[in-house]
Write a protein that holds these residues in place. Structure first.
Motif, PDB file in Angstrom:
ATOM      1  N   ALA A 140      38.931  25.715  37.527  1.00 36.73           N
ATOM      2  CA  ALA A 140      39.453  27.031  37.901  1.00 36.73           C
ATOM      3  C   ALA A 140      40.112  27.698  36.704  1.00 36.73           C
ATOM      4  O   ALA A 140      40.583  27.024  35.776  1.00 36.73           O
ATOM      5  CB  ALA A 140      40.455  26.909  39.045  1.00 36.73           C
ATOM      6  N   LEU A 141      40.135  29.022  36.746  1.00 40.61           N
ATOM      7  CA  LEU A 141      40.800  29.846  35.737  1.00 40.61           C
ATOM      8  C   LEU A 141      41.984  30.542  36.371  1.00 40.61           C
ATOM      9  O   LEU A 141      41.862  31.142  37.451  1.00 40.61           O
ATOM     10  CB  LEU A 141      39.836  30.894  35.185  1.00 40.61           C
ATOM     11  N   PHE A 142      43.148  30.493  35.720  1.00 41.12           N
ATOM     12  CA  PHE A 142      44.329  31.270  36.096  1.00 41.12           C
ATOM     13  C   PHE A 142      44.614  32.224  34.943  1.00 41.12           C
ATOM     14  O   PHE A 142      44.596  31.810  33.776  1.00 41.12           O
ATOM     15  CB  PHE A 142      45.537  30.363  36.316  1.00 41.12           C
ATOM     16  N   LEU A 143      44.893  33.477  35.259  1.00 43.03           N
ATOM     17  CA  LEU A 143      45.077  34.493  34.227  1.00 43.03           C
ATOM     18  C   LEU A 143      46.234  35.403  34.612  1.00 43.03           C
ATOM     19  O   LEU A 143      46.237  35.964  35.712  1.00 43.03           O
ATOM     20  CB  LEU A 143      43.779  35.289  34.073  1.00 43.03           C
ATOM     21  N   THR A 144      47.240  35.509  33.737  1.00 38.59           N
ATOM     22  CA  THR A 144      48.375  36.388  34.025  1.00 38.59           C
ATOM     23  C   THR A 144      48.201  37.736  33.325  1.00 38.59           C
ATOM     24  O   THR A 144      47.757  37.800  32.179  1.00 38.59           O
ATOM     25  CB  THR A 144      49.706  35.752  33.575  1.00 38.59           C
ATOM     26  N   LEU A 145      48.570  38.792  34.018  1.00 40.12           N
ATOM     27  CA  LEU A 145      48.514  40.137  33.459  1.00 40.12           C
ATOM     28  C   LEU A 145      49.342  41.072  34.327  1.00 40.12           C
ATOM     29  O   LEU A 145      49.796  40.695  35.418  1.00 40.12           O
ATOM     30  CB  LEU A 145      47.084  40.634  33.339  1.00 40.12           C
ATOM     31  N   VAL A 157      59.522  47.580  37.914  1.00 40.47           N
ATOM     32  CA  VAL A 157      58.495  46.540  38.040  1.00 40.47           C
ATOM     33  C   VAL A 157      59.155  45.173  37.939  1.00 40.47           C
ATOM     34  O   VAL A 157      59.818  44.857  36.960  1.00 40.47           O
ATOM     35  CB  VAL A 157      57.416  46.695  36.942  1.00 40.47           C
ATOM     36  N   MET A 158      58.949  44.353  38.968  1.00 39.49           N
ATOM     37  CA  MET A 158      59.544  43.020  38.989  1.00 39.49           C
ATOM     38  C   MET A 158      58.493  41.917  39.074  1.00 39.49           C
ATOM     39  O   MET A 158      58.842  40.754  39.273  1.00 39.49           O
ATOM     40  CB  MET A 158      60.506  42.896  40.173  1.00 39.49           C
ATOM     41  N   HIS A 159      57.220  42.270  38.923  1.00 38.55           N
ATOM     42  CA  HIS A 159      56.183  41.273  39.136  1.00 38.55           C
ATOM     43  C   HIS A 159      55.113  41.335  38.066  1.00 38.55           C
ATOM     44  O   HIS A 159      54.957  42.328  37.363  1.00 38.55           O
ATOM     45  CB  HIS A 159      55.511  41.511  40.497  1.00 38.55           C
ATOM     46  N   ASP A 160      54.377  40.245  37.942  1.00 41.34           N
ATOM     47  CA  ASP A 160      53.102  40.188  37.238  1.00 41.34           C
ATOM     48  C   ASP A 160      52.071  39.629  38.212  1.00 41.34           C
ATOM     49  O   ASP A 160      52.426  39.125  39.284  1.00 41.34           O
ATOM     50  CB  ASP A 160      53.184  39.281  36.005  1.00 41.34           C
ATOM     51  N   HIS A 161      50.812  39.719  37.819  1.00 39.98           N
ATOM     52  CA  HIS A 161      49.728  39.165  38.631  1.00 39.98           C
ATOM     53  C   HIS A 161      49.230  37.865  38.020  1.00 39.98           C
ATOM     54  O   HIS A 161      49.240  37.691  36.799  1.00 39.98           O
ATOM     55  CB  HIS A 161      48.559  40.151  38.712  1.00 39.98           C
ATOM     56  N   VAL A 162      48.785  36.965  38.863  1.00 41.21           N
ATOM     57  CA  VAL A 162      48.076  35.760  38.427  1.00 41.21           C
ATOM     58  C   VAL A 162      46.742  35.754  39.171  1.00 41.21           C
ATOM     59  O   VAL A 162      46.687  35.447  40.362  1.00 41.21           O
ATOM     60  CB  VAL A 162      48.859  34.463  38.738  1.00 41.21           C
ATOM     61  N   LEU A 163      45.675  36.143  38.474  1.00 39.36           N
ATOM     62  CA  LEU A 163      44.345  36.123  39.086  1.00 39.36           C
ATOM     63  C   LEU A 163      43.781  34.710  39.000  1.00 39.36           C
ATOM     64  O   LEU A 163      43.889  34.050  37.963  1.00 39.36           O
ATOM     65  CB  LEU A 163      43.407  37.099  38.381  1.00 39.36           C
ATOM     66  N   VAL A 164      43.172  34.258  40.083  1.00 39.78           N
ATOM     67  CA  VAL A 164      42.653  32.894  40.155  1.00 39.78           C
ATOM     68  C   VAL A 164      41.177  32.930  40.542  1.00 39.78           C
ATOM     69  O   VAL A 164      40.817  33.504  41.579  1.00 39.78           O
ATOM     70  CB  VAL A 164      43.435  32.042  41.180  1.00 39.78           C
ATOM     71  N   TYR A 165      40.332  32.334  39.695  1.00 38.35           N
ATOM     72  CA  TYR A 165      38.905  32.191  39.968  1.00 38.35           C
ATOM     73  C   TYR A 165      38.515  30.723  39.859  1.00 38.35           C
ATOM     74  O   TYR A 165      39.030  29.996  39.018  1.00 38.35           O
ATOM     75  CB  TYR A 165      38.070  32.999  38.968  1.00 38.35           C
ATOM     76  N   ARG A 166      37.601  30.291  40.701  1.00 36.36           N
ATOM     77  CA  ARG A 166      37.051  28.948  40.604  1.00 36.36           C
ATOM     78  C   ARG A 166      35.672  29.026  39.952  1.00 36.36           C
ATOM     79  O   ARG A 166      35.039  30.089  39.937  1.00 36.36           O
ATOM     80  CB  ARG A 166      36.942  28.317  41.989  1.00 36.36           C
ATOM     81  N   LYS A 167      35.198  27.891  39.439  1.00 36.61           N
ATOM     82  CA  LYS A 167      33.842  27.855  38.868  1.00 36.61           C
ATOM     83  C   LYS A 167      32.808  27.854  39.995  1.00 36.61           C
ATOM     84  O   LYS A 167      31.778  28.532  39.903  1.00 36.61           O
ATOM     85  CB  LYS A 167      33.698  26.602  38.010  1.00 36.61           C
ATOM     86  N   SER A 168      33.081  27.080  41.051  1.00 33.66           N
ATOM     87  CA  SER A 168      32.159  27.013  42.187  1.00 33.66           C
ATOM     88  C   SER A 168      32.930  26.531  43.411  1.00 33.66           C
ATOM     89  O   SER A 168      34.131  26.239  43.332  1.00 33.66           O
ATOM     90  CB  SER A 168      31.008  26.053  41.881  1.00 33.66           C
ATOM     91  N   ASP A 169      32.224  26.397  44.522  1.00 41.47           N
ATOM     92  CA  ASP A 169      32.896  25.940  45.733  1.00 41.47           C
ATOM     93  C   ASP A 169      33.208  24.447  45.708  1.00 41.47           C
ATOM     94  O   ASP A 169      33.728  23.898  46.683  1.00 41.47           O
ATOM     95  CB  ASP A 169      32.078  26.297  46.982  1.00 41.47           C
ATOM     96  N   ALA A 170      32.922  23.785  44.582  1.00 39.67           N
ATOM     97  CA  ALA A 170      33.332  22.385  44.425  1.00 39.67           C
ATOM     98  C   ALA A 170      34.839  22.266  44.162  1.00 39.67           C
ATOM     99  O   ALA A 170      35.400  21.175  44.279  1.00 39.67           O
ATOM    100  CB  ALA A 170      32.560  21.733  43.282  1.00 39.67           C
ATOM    101  N   PHE A 171      35.476  23.381  43.834  1.00 44.18           N
ATOM    102  CA  PHE A 171      36.920  23.353  43.559  1.00 44.18           C
ATOM    103  C   PHE A 171      37.702  23.008  44.823  1.00 44.18           C
ATOM    104  O   PHE A 171      37.432  23.549  45.896  1.00 44.18           O
ATOM    105  CB  PHE A 171      37.372  24.718  43.034  1.00 44.18           C
ATOM    106  N   VAL A 172      38.659  22.105  44.691  1.00 38.56           N
ATOM    107  CA  VAL A 172      39.567  21.747  45.777  1.00 38.56           C
ATOM    108  C   VAL A 172      40.992  21.954  45.281  1.00 38.56           C
ATOM    109  O   VAL A 172      41.419  21.312  44.321  1.00 38.56           O
ATOM    110  CB  VAL A 172      39.377  20.278  46.219  1.00 38.56           C
ATOM    111  N   ARG A 173      41.706  22.838  45.912  1.00 41.95           N
ATOM    112  CA  ARG A 173      43.056  23.135  45.437  1.00 41.95           C
ATOM    113  C   ARG A 173      44.025  22.020  45.830  1.00 41.95           C
ATOM    114  O   ARG A 173      43.897  21.386  46.876  1.00 41.95           O
ATOM    115  CB  ARG A 173      43.542  24.489  45.964  1.00 41.95           C
ATOM    116  N   GLY A 174      44.980  21.796  44.957  1.00 37.79           N
ATOM    117  CA  GLY A 174      46.036  20.843  45.265  1.00 37.79           C
ATOM    118  C   GLY A 174      47.103  21.490  46.121  1.00 37.79           C
ATOM    119  O   GLY A 174      47.151  22.726  46.286  1.00 37.79           O
TER     120      GLY A 174
END
Length: 651
Positions: A196-201, A243-260
């Motif tokens: 998975a990819l996590f990206l802050t912006l 403004v009090m926040h940022d975003h963290v976008l989350v993408y997986r590579k495929s549906d094989a990803f299992v989140r903890g």
């Protein structure tokens, strides 16, 4: 003996275009044809296979387009001719560590990592430069990105080129998107199928990033737009809405990803106890009544006999029991009905045991500063570690650790190619110390120059002076990692895991490219007698071979002295290399036999050693008069091939 040149596939990073064509050929052989420049894809056949309506090159199509997108896509597909040079002097625990800190332009580094790390990275977290209307230093040069990088960072003459990205430039969003798009394309290749990819912006580019993220990863692989509360207060002089926040976008590579799962809190666990010494362990009582009506669930409307009074107990008119009568009888037989202390409750409750409850909490999309830290906390962390403020916008360790909890199990490889303050690497070490994990990190940082004349950079530049290091951000990253390793060990006395890192620096390839001087061809020919650049060490060449052959940069390397020459065995004999500057005819036979004997002991994978590659310096084979000795070279290759080492190459 095959000679490797700068044009050889082995001397370049992965050719992604060729790989894509091979995949198409495997699925649809009829798509592949010959074009003016060689192998090509027949678009007419593609239309026939999927239907004309499914193939479009029209301007009016769904998606995000901007000036330069096609070039950005091509930039990601263009192989790199650079290399990564080892820097043991900047590293910590060089011989034993499996962590990497790479100094260089992350676009080129991502290309160079393709062969060695494709499909191996579990988590990518990046915190790219926010598009704030200020300069960011990633102006990619399509013609020669390595030369552009060396000029940009002041490593060769040519000046430092920093492109302005102000809103008035007319390319405010375009420049940022052109910077991000090819890097995301390359990054996706490095992820495992369950990665998975996590990206802050911030708000400026989140809408655009969603669109290109959907394109690169697939809309179905978008997982979340997490909102992180990065501040605990709004400035009173803010002219707009604070403004009090940022975003963290989350993408997986495929549906094989299992989140903890996030750990349960002490408060949540405190609900569970064992007042009746139930042998099944701690439990908490749960509601036995549903808010559905008996008209909606008539089979769940039935009487339960109270064990103390013997009376029939019914749900309220507007409610029913949560379980069918058959399931209820099973629960009753198991002794899981709870009627309160001394059976004083009018209605039963269900005993739910702690061991049955999901051992964690599903991650939400709202991350508060109480749970994940905030900007001020991050600044205090780095300032305490380094003794002063040097980073402008670091990320808190708790923020990155939450990402690790969700997406990076104990054996994961974690990648951050906008390393900045080094928070990702520090958080990885901290997580390993806390759960005895063996996560590895790979971080990449541009050695962006720092100036004491710039008020925003002054403290950082002077800090580099204190360290006796060049004034650039990569030096700050390395120092953070050194001190983070020391702190993690100090805070966790029993932790014996890896806190070191190997440093590599991006540079031009060690293999000299053919670049003829039209005014002096004789001098050009003389310069290219040795295909390796002057001033490059055996280690430089050896690690370039690792990269180009797809081996891990932390793979074990052994060295033996054979016939007075150093021979290296990489990865248990997958690669054998003798990079001596001179090999005489007299040394050929004993050298070859020594390599063969060692190869048999190592016994690398593959039938008859066919997967092993043996490499020599081409210019090493010389006669006593200094002329090329093709006989010695041919004899050496023949002896090795006769004993099963088929891939013999020269540089």
């Amino acid at each position: 003996m095959e000679k490797l040149t700068a044009a050889s596939p082995e001397a370049q990073s992965a050719d992604l275009v060729a790989a894509n064509i091979e995949q198409l050929k495997a699925l649809f052989p009829e798509l592949i044809t010959e074009g003016a420049d060689g192998v090509a894809v027949n678009v007419d056949v593609l239309k026939a296979l999927v239907g004309d309506a499914s193939v479009t090159d029209a301007d009016e199509k769904y998606g995000l387009n901007w000036h330069g997108k096609r070039r950005a896509r091509q930039l990601a597909l263009t192989p790199s001719t650079g290399t990564l040079r080892p820097c043991p002097e900047d590293s910590v625990d060089w011989d034993t560590t499996r962590n990497l800190m790479i100094e260089g332009d992350n676009l080129e580094v991502l290309k160079l990592l393709q062969k060695s790390y494709a499909g191996k990275v579990k988590l990518i977290y990046i915190d790219p430069p926010y598009n704030t209307g200020k300069d960011f230093v990633y102006p990619d040069n399509f013609q020669d990105n390595i030369k552009n990088y060396l000029e940009l960072t002041g490593q060769v003459e040519g000046g430092q080129k920093i492109s302005s990205n102000t809103e008035s430039s007319g390319r405010f969003h375009t420049d940022w998107l052109n910077m991000m798009y090819p890097r995301l394309k390359l990054a996706r290749n490095l992820l495992r199928e369950d990665g998975a990819l996590f990206l802050t912006l911030d708000d400026t580019e989140v809408a655009n990033m969603r669109r290109i993220g959907d394109e690169v990863f697939g809309e179905e692989n978008f997982l979340a737009n997490v909102v992180w509360q990065k501040k605990y207060a709004v400035a009173n002089d803010d002219p707009g809405i604070g403004v009090m926040h940022d975003h963290v976008l989350v993408y997986r590579k495929s549906d094989a990803f299992v989140r903890g799962l996030l750990p349960r809190t002490d408060e949540q666990n405190a609900r569970y106890s064992n007042p009746d010494n139930d042998p099944r362990g701690e439990w908490a009582s749960d509601n036995y009544v549903s808010n559905k009506s008996k008209d909606e669930r008539p089979t769940l409307w039935y009487a339960i006999r109270h064990p103390l009074t013997g009376e029939d107990v019914w749900p309220e008119e507007h409610a029913v029991w949560r379980y069918s009568q058959e399931k209820h009888l099973e629960i009753e037989r198991e002794g899981r009905l709870y009627w309160g202390p001394n059976q004083s409750y009018r209605k039963p409750r269900l005993k739910r045991y702690l061991k049955e409850v999901q051992q964690g909490i599903v991650p939400p999309t709202w991350w508060t500063f109480e749970d994940c830290g905030h900007n001020d906390e991050a600044q205090k962390e780095t300032s305490a570690l380094l003794g002063q403020k040097v980073f402008s916008t670091p990320k808190p360790l708790r923020l990155v650790q939450r990402m690790l909890t969700i997406a990076a199990p104990k054996d994961a490889i974690v990648l951050d190619f906008f390393a900045g303050s080094g928070a990702t690497a520090h958080a990885t070490l901290k997580a390993n110390a806390e759960d005895q994990g063996s996560r590895r990190y790979i971080v990449v940082q541009l050695p962006e120059p720092l100036s004491a004349d710039n008020n925003d950079q002054k403290s950082a530049a002077l800090f580099c002076d204190q360290l006796g290091k060049p004034r650039n951000i990569a030096e700050l990253t390395k120092e953070r990692l050194r001190r983070a390793g020391v702190k993690v060990k100090a805070d966790n006395a029993l932790f014996v895991g890896d806190t070191g890192f190997r440093v590599f620096k991006l540079d031009t390839s060690n293999i000299r490219a053919w670049n003829p001087k039209s005014h002096d061809l004789e001098a050009t020919l003389f310069d290219h007698q040795d295909h390796l650049l002057e001033g490059r060490s055996e280690a430089d060449v050896l690690y370039e071979l690792l990269l180009k052959l797809g081996l891990d940069l932390c793979v074990p390397i052994e060295k033996r002295r054979i016939e007075g020459l150093d021979v290296h065995a990489v990865g248990g004999g997958v690669l054998l290399a003798c990079l001596a500057e001179k090999i005489t005819r007299e040394q050929v036979e004993p050298l070859a036999q020594g390599i063969i004997a060692w190869h048999k002991v190592l016994a690398p994978a593959g039938p008859a050693g066919r997967e092993s590659t043996c490499v020599f310096r081409d210019s090493a084979f010389q006669t006593a008069t200094g002329e090329a000795d093709d006989v010695a070279k041919t004899n050496l290759a023949a002896i090795l091939e006769q004993h099963g080492i088929q891939n013999v190459r020269s540089l």
